[in-house]
Design an enzyme around this catalytic site. Structure first.
Site, PDB file in Angstrom:
ATOM      1  N   GLY A  47      34.619  48.694  41.017  1.00 14.49           N
ATOM      2  CA  GLY A  47      36.028  48.904  41.296  1.00 14.49           C
ATOM      3  C   GLY A  47      36.955  48.729  40.112  1.00 14.49           C
ATOM      4  O   GLY A  47      38.176  48.805  40.260  1.00 14.49           O
ATOM      5  N   HIS A  48      36.426  48.504  38.937  1.00 16.65           N
ATOM      6  CA  HIS A  48      37.291  48.221  37.784  1.00 16.65           C
ATOM      7  C   HIS A  48      37.194  49.373  36.785  1.00 16.65           C
ATOM      8  O   HIS A  48      36.352  49.372  35.903  1.00 16.65           O
ATOM      9  CB  HIS A  48      36.857  46.895  37.139  1.00 16.65           C
ATOM     10  N   PHE A  49      38.028  50.350  36.961  1.00 18.79           N
ATOM     11  CA  PHE A  49      38.149  51.556  36.137  1.00 18.79           C
ATOM     12  C   PHE A  49      37.039  52.571  36.441  1.00 18.79           C
ATOM     13  O   PHE A  49      35.906  52.398  36.022  1.00 18.79           O
ATOM     14  CB  PHE A  49      38.205  51.254  34.648  1.00 18.79           C
ATOM     15  N   MET A  54      34.232  48.401  33.402  1.00 17.97           N
ATOM     16  CA  MET A  54      34.101  47.210  32.570  1.00 17.97           C
ATOM     17  C   MET A  54      34.317  45.988  33.443  1.00 17.97           C
ATOM     18  O   MET A  54      34.974  46.069  34.474  1.00 17.97           O
ATOM     19  CB  MET A  54      35.053  47.231  31.379  1.00 17.97           C
TER      20      MET A  54
END
Length: 144
Positions: A47-49, A54
């Protein structure tokens, strides 16, 4: 000395997905060295970018905190009434992506008579490049 993840759950209160320490590779009463492996299936990576996954920087501080918790447990025999108090300094120099390995080193600098536990730590990647370093305090509250 090596503690596998299964036994780490005997010391730390966190559970998956918030249990971030994969392996303890060395410890003594002042310091601990741990490992974290980053994969595409990690829920925080997913869910991070979208186009460039990352690991969230704030979770690297949590990784440091969990590593120092292990050291504190080994030193004091308990984590009861130990609370995160402050971050005094935190610097980020890079990031982790799937396939990377975090090598964590944390140190207990001091425990004073008021219960303040001064700590520091850093995380390097598999190439020994420093990614984050942090100084922080915990407190051991006395129950009357």
């Amino acid at each position: 000395m090596e503690e596998e993840n299964i036994s780490i759950t005997n010391f730390l209160k966190q559970r998956y997905p918030m249990l971030l320490v994969d392996k303890v590779v060395d410890y003594n009463d002042k310091s601990t060295k741990t490992i974290k492996y980053f994969t595409n299936s990690d829920p925080f990576m997913l869910g991070h970018f979208k186009d460039f996954p990352m690991y969230p920087a704030v979770l690297l501080v949590e990784l440091l905190a969990q590593s120092i918790s292990f050291s504190i447990y080994k030193k004091l025999g308990t984590l009861d009434n130990i609370w995160f108090l402050s971050i005094n300094r935190c610097h980020y120099y890079g990031y982790f992506v799937p396939g990377d390995v975090a090598k964590v080193t944390v140190n207990i600098q001091s425990i004073d008579e008021t219960g303040i536990i001064q700590c520091s730590g850093f995380i390097k990647n598999q190439h020994d490049t420093k990614i984050v370093e942090c100084k922080f305090n915990l407190i051991r509250k006395k129950i009357h």
